[in-house]
Every structure is written in structure tokens, then in C-alpha cells.
Design an enzyme around this catalytic site. Structure first.
Site, PDB file in Angstrom:
ATOM      1  N   LYS A  41      -0.780   5.222   8.639  1.00 49.91           N
ATOM      2  CA  LYS A  41      -0.041   5.328   7.378  1.00 49.91           C
ATOM      3  C   LYS A  41      -0.999   5.493   6.202  1.00 49.91           C
ATOM      4  O   LYS A  41      -0.826   6.380   5.360  1.00 49.91           O
ATOM      5  CB  LYS A  41       0.815   4.078   7.167  1.00 49.91           C
ATOM      6  CG  LYS A  41       1.432   3.966   5.776  1.00 49.91           C
ATOM      7  CD  LYS A  41       1.824   2.537   5.447  1.00 49.91           C
ATOM      8  CE  LYS A  41       2.085   2.387   3.959  1.00 49.91           C
ATOM      9  NZ  LYS A  41       2.328   0.993   3.565  1.00 49.91           N
TER      10      LYS A  41
ATOM     11  N   LYS B 197      -7.620   1.500  -2.648  1.00 46.24           N
ATOM     12  CA  LYS B 197      -7.228   1.103  -1.285  1.00 46.24           C
ATOM     13  C   LYS B 197      -7.262   2.303  -0.339  1.00 46.24           C
ATOM     14  O   LYS B 197      -7.759   2.203   0.793  1.00 46.24           O
ATOM     15  CB  LYS B 197      -5.830   0.486  -1.316  1.00 46.24           C
ATOM     16  CG  LYS B 197      -5.236   0.145   0.056  1.00 46.24           C
ATOM     17  CD  LYS B 197      -6.010  -0.945   0.768  1.00 46.24           C
ATOM     18  CE  LYS B 197      -5.474  -1.212   2.175  1.00 46.24           C
ATOM     19  NZ  LYS B 197      -4.149  -1.832   2.200  1.00 46.24           N
TER      20      LYS B 197
ATOM     21  N   THR C 203       0.862  -1.178   0.000  1.00 46.92           N
ATOM     22  CA  THR C 203       0.000   0.000   0.000  1.00 46.92           C
ATOM     23  C   THR C 203       0.899   1.228   0.000  1.00 46.92           C
ATOM     24  O   THR C 203       1.596   1.500   0.986  1.00 46.92           O
ATOM     25  CB  THR C 203      -0.921   0.015   1.229  1.00 46.92           C
ATOM     26  OG1 THR C 203      -1.804  -1.102   1.170  1.00 46.92           O
ATOM     27  CG2 THR C 203      -1.744   1.294   1.262  1.00 46.92           C
TER      28      THR C 203
END
Length: 292
Positions: free
Chosen positions: A242, A167, A92
Site C-alpha cells: 500500500k 512517510k 498513512t
């Protein structure tokens, strides 16, 4: 199929193990000796270097911490991988880095997709992940059967970087709904509603959501949720922070208005700064209960 798997953290180790179970010859590489030992125990072939991991393979899969790691690793991959090998990055990272590395791969003659995942450590081990894929149709068609051996849902979101975009948006939504779910439970408790009673009602009413029914942030109603395991991840609060940071970066770049996303980022930043970065992101429940 001969597959290189680079990056054997909590997610990558389970994914690599499932490829072995599916009958692939998986050559694994990680900088961590403990991760390498676990991979070999799971049936992977330990590679002494990234270069050796890439030798004579048909596909290379990476699961790495951030965009800088992806760019660094793929600068080496395109020097050592067999021409035409399929490249799949499950990390990611930010959309710009995903597009940059995809262009690098294309120029070097490698088909590539970005394929970030949803489902957490449990899904990685169980082979029930959701993959959100970005890249050319031909590369996706080659990758799909491999990804289905590690997950139950594989979706082609669009061109390079589209998987990362999906995502980041998904996890921003997840963070927001988790915080709202925690707030609702905290208020219900102050109104003398038992957790199980509120769960039974909300899970069948208009407040129903995944954070409630599949990942309930209070102990009891969903036995498999981290709340029943002292909030052990799962999906660590640090990883949610994050992902929210990447979402806020994308929002700033596109001038998108994300007030709830911004507030979620601030709350998870505070949670991590309070020493709970390694606990599951549903530990937000305890912070909201304390009111600080």
C-alpha cells in the site's frame, strides 16, 4: 485530557492504550466489535458512534486504512467535534488527501496535523513510534506532547501533507533496503557463509542498515525480528505494498525517477499475489531464496 481515538486496528489499539496509561480519558470508536472490546479492556471508554466519541473532547486522533476513509470520517468529525478541538490523523494516506482534509478542517475552524507513524505494531504497543508531522506550527505545538506519550521521536516536517510525504519516502527507502538485505543474505548462503557470520560482518561494515540490524530478515541474529516468529507481523507485506503504491502515485504526479522504488513495488505486489500479504514484509527473504 479528554481524547477521542477513532480506528483501533493493530496500530491504533496500542496507541490508544498508551494514552490511557499516560492518564488521559480516551473515548474509543471502531466498527469492529472485537477492537472495541480490546480497547475497553485496555481502559478506554467505548463510544457507540463516531458522534458520541467526539463529544466534549479536546483532541481527536484517527488511525484509518486509506485516504477515502480519512475524508469520510473527517467530514463527520467537523460536524460533531467541539470547536477548536485538535485533530491528529495518524493514518498513512496520499499527500493530496491529507492536504484536502487539512483544508476542510481549517475552513471549519479546527487546528489539524497529519502525523503518520513508523515503528510497526511493536512500536505502537511499546510507545516507541516515530511521528512525522505536517501542519501549522501552532497545531504541531499542541499535538507534540500528546504524540510523545505514544512515541519516542516526533518531528515537524513542514506544512500540511509534509508528514505523509516523509512517510512515503521513508517506506520506499525501507522497502528497497529490505530487498537488498534479503538478496545479500541469499547470496551469502549460496557462497556458504552462515547467516550469523554474514550478519556479524555486515552489521559492522558499510552494508549496515536498519533492515539488517533491527529487523533482520533471517532467523537468529536479531531475536525480536519477525523472522524468529514465522514472519508474523510486524508490518504486513500488504501494508508495505500500500505504501509503495502511494509512493509510486506521488512519483508519477511529480515526475520523479524512482526505478528502485518501482521494482520494489513490483516485487511486493508479486509477494502479496502469491498469498503472503498477511505475513511480515521481511518474508521477502523467502521469496528471494526461492527465486520466484
Amino acid at each position: 485530557m479528554k481524547i477521542a481515538f477513532i480506528g483501533l486496528g493493530h496500530m491504533g489499539s496500542g496507541m490508544a492504550a498508551n494514552l490511557v496509561k499516560a492518564g488521559h480519558a480516551v473515548r474509543a470508536f471502531d466498527l469492529s466489535e472485537a477492537a472495541m472490546a480490546q480497547a475497553v479492556s485496555d481502559g478506554c471508554i467505548g463510544a457507540p458512534s463516531l458522534e458520541k466519541a467526539c463529544e466534549a473532547v479536546e483532541a481527536i486522533i484517527t488511525m484509518l486504512p486509506g485516504g477515502q476513509h480519512v475524508l469520510s470520517v473527517y467530514s463527520q468529525v467537523v460536524e460533531h467535534a467541539p470547536k477548536g478541538a485538535l485533530l491528529i490523523d495518524g493514518s498513512t494516506i496520499d499527500v493530496d488527501s491529507a492536504r484536502q482534509v487539512a483544508t476542510q478542517a481549517q475552513v471549519a475552524g479546527y487546528p489539524m496535523i497529519d502525523a503518520p507513524v513508523s515503528g510497526g505494531v511493536t512500536g505502537a504497543k511499546a510507545g516507541t513510534l516515530t511521528f512525522m508531522c505536517g501542519g501549522p506550527d501552532a497545531a504541531y505545538e499542541r499535538a507534540e506532547p500528546i504524540l510523545k506519550q505514544m512515541g519516542k521521536t516526533v518531528i515537524h516536517a513542514g506544512a500540511a501533507g509534509a508528514g505523509q510525504a516523509a512517510k512515503l519516502c521513508n517506506n520506499m527507502l525501507l522497502a528497497i533496503t529490505m530487498i537488498g538485505t534479503c538478496e545479500a543474505f541469499a547470496l551469502a548462503e549460496k557462497l556458504d557463509l552462515k547467516d550469523q557470520v554474514f550478519f556479524d560482518i555486515a552489521s559492522k561494515a558499510s552494508g549496515q542498515n536498519w533492515a539488517l540490524t533491527s529487523y533482520c530478515p533471517v532467523p537468529g541474529p536479531v531475536p525480536t525480528s519477525p523472522a524468529n516468529n514465522d514472519y508474523q507481523p510486524g508490518f504486513a507485506a500488504a501494508l508495505m505494498l500500500k505504501d509503495l503504491g502511494l509512493a509510486m502515485q506521488a512519483a508519477a504526479q511529480t515526475n520523479a525517477d524512482t526505478p528502485l522504488g518501482s521494482r520494489a513495488h513490483a516485487l511486493y505486489e508479486a509477494l502479496c499475489n502469491q498469498g503472503h500479504a498477511a505475513q511480515d514484509f521481511s518474508y521477502m527473504m523467502e521469496r528471494i531464496r526461492r527465486g520466484a
